[in-house]
Write a protein that holds these residues in place. Structure first.
Motif, PDB file in Angstrom:
ATOM      1  N   VAL A   1     -18.472  13.787 -30.854  1.00 25.54           N
ATOM      2  CA  VAL A   1     -18.123  14.889 -29.949  1.00 25.54           C
ATOM      3  C   VAL A   1     -16.644  14.804 -29.563  1.00 25.54           C
ATOM      4  O   VAL A   1     -15.921  15.816 -29.546  1.00 25.54           O
ATOM      5  N   ILE A   2     -16.172  13.609 -29.248  1.00 26.92           N
ATOM      6  CA  ILE A   2     -14.766  13.437 -28.879  1.00 26.92           C
ATOM      7  C   ILE A   2     -13.859  13.825 -30.048  1.00 26.92           C
ATOM      8  O   ILE A   2     -12.842  14.523 -29.867  1.00 26.92           O
TER       9      ILE A   2
ATOM     10  N   ARG B   1     -10.527  20.336 -32.394  1.00 28.42           N
ATOM     11  CA  ARG B   1     -10.484  21.753 -32.013  1.00 28.42           C
ATOM     12  C   ARG B   1      -9.186  22.066 -31.265  1.00 28.42           C
ATOM     13  O   ARG B   1      -8.558  23.109 -31.497  1.00 28.42           O
ATOM     14  N   PHE B   2      -8.776  21.172 -30.352  1.00 32.89           N
ATOM     15  CA  PHE B   2      -7.558  21.423 -29.581  1.00 32.89           C
ATOM     16  C   PHE B   2      -6.297  21.339 -30.458  1.00 32.89           C
ATOM     17  O   PHE B   2      -5.334  22.058 -30.235  1.00 32.89           O
TER      18      PHE B   2
ATOM     19  N   LEU C   1     -13.789  17.636 -30.398  1.00 33.74           N
ATOM     20  CA  LEU C   1     -12.998  18.262 -29.333  1.00 33.74           C
ATOM     21  C   LEU C   1     -11.504  18.109 -29.605  1.00 33.74           C
ATOM     22  O   LEU C   1     -10.729  19.063 -29.462  1.00 33.74           O
ATOM     23  N   VAL C   2     -11.099  16.906 -29.966  1.00 35.05           N
ATOM     24  CA  VAL C   2      -9.683  16.676 -30.258  1.00 35.05           C
ATOM     25  C   VAL C   2      -9.256  17.522 -31.444  1.00 35.05           C
ATOM     26  O   VAL C   2      -8.167  18.149 -31.447  1.00 35.05           O
TER      27      VAL C   2
END
Length: 331
Positions: free
Chosen positions: A246-247, A253-254, A250-251
């Motif tokens: 998940v981390i 995606r950003f 997220l990274v």
């Protein structure tokens, strides 16, 4: 007087092979020149086995006893009933299909007299199908790692037990158990010997693939908590891996923005995790189901009657429904 040997033989639909069993078993035991008794435990046979056993009892009432269940409770419950009714100092379990030659009993007795209280047996050359032999060997290795019970050939029921071991087994009240493994946990000095193995004299194996799987579940879950502990550790590892994934997403995606690539890979990972979770729930269910069966405290088996020396001729020949008032209930 109590005999030295008690031979326990579970019977389930074995009418075609009983004559051959009698023809080899009694001479083999007579040749040992020691006192003995044979306990045939009829596990709810639907064929003519009961009538054949009753006739054999009438021919040799001095050494023959017949325990009749009121239904089918399984091979290991039949063996436990034989243990509870036995009077000998050495108990020997034997299948009725003659795959284990009765002539091997003398070798087990000789080993017991050396001071051992548990003598297992290893089939020299198994007369089973290749897939069954391979599956058995693989399960043996897995079971030994999980339970720490060192039984080389768990599927072979030709085994000898001392009275000290059987007295402890008779104090147990498990609804689901594996007799050789249970006895092994109480043995002070166990050992194994190699025995011959023959093809079935008649009939077919009573163990289907489902029965074998269920038996191995009983063996593993009845003697170890390692499967639950493995899934606990696997659950923690999966949680940690999922958090890291998940981390990472997220990274990503950003930094790179939204994208549709890798969707099916995520689906595959999710389905894999779901499969593992469902298997783990099923494993927990196996333990819970055994707890449920145990806390109900129902009888493990019901003995309809016992044919043994001392009965009158009328009692021995009476139909089973007349003898129902002599019913005995196993713990």
């Amino acid at each position: 007087m109590k005999p030295e040997l008690s031979i326990i033989i579970p019977i389930y639909n074995e009418q075609d092979g009983l004559a051959s069993l009698f023809a080899r078993l009694y001479p083999a035991l007579d040749a040992l020149q020691t006192s003995y008794e044979i306990l045939f435990v009829n596990d709810g046979s639907r064929d003519n086995s009961v009538a054949i056993l009753a006739e054999q009892f009438r021919q040799r009432p001095d050494v023959t006893r017949v325990i009749l269940f009121n239904g089918n409770y399984g091979q290991h419950m039949a063996i436990l009933a034989g243990f509870e009714a036995s009077r000998g100092q050495i108990m020997i379990t034997l299948d009725a299909d003659l795959q284990n030659p009765p002539e091997e009993i003398g070798n087990l007795v000789a080993k017991m007299r050396e001071g051992y209280d548990y003598v297992g047996s290893i089939r020299r050359k198994r007369q089973d199908s290749a897939w069954r032999t391979l599956a058995s060997k693989m399960m043996n290795r897995l079971r030994e790692r999980i339970t720490n019970i060192k039984i080389t050939d768990q599927g072979n029921m030709l085994r000898a037990y001392g009275r000290n071991v059987i007295d402890l087994v008779n104090q147990c009240a498990e609804v689901n158990t594996f007799v050789p493994a249970l006895a092994y946990t109480f043995a002070r000095k166990p050992t194994e010997i190699t025995v011959e193995h023959e093809e079935r004299s008649a009939g077919e194996s009573k163990y289907s693939l489902y029965s074998l799987i269920r038996l191995n579940f009983d063996l593993v879950t009845g003697f170890s908590l390692i499967p639950l502990q493995i899934f606990s550790m696997l659950g923690m590892a999966m949680s940690l891996g999922s958090a890291l994934l998940v981390i990472f997403l997220l990274v990503r995606r950003f930094l790179l923005g939204a994208e549709a690539e890798g969707v099916f890979t995520l689906f595959a990972i999710a389905f894999f995790f779901m499969g593992v979770i469902l298997f783990g729930i099923g494993l927990v269910g196996e333990y819970v189901g055994r707890i449920f069966q145990q806390v109900r405290a129902r009888p493990r088996y019901v003995v309809q009657t016992i044919l043994q020396d001392g009965m009158t001729q009328a009692e021995a020949e009476a139909p089973s429904y007349v003898r129902l008032e002599k019913r005995q209930v196993g713990r």
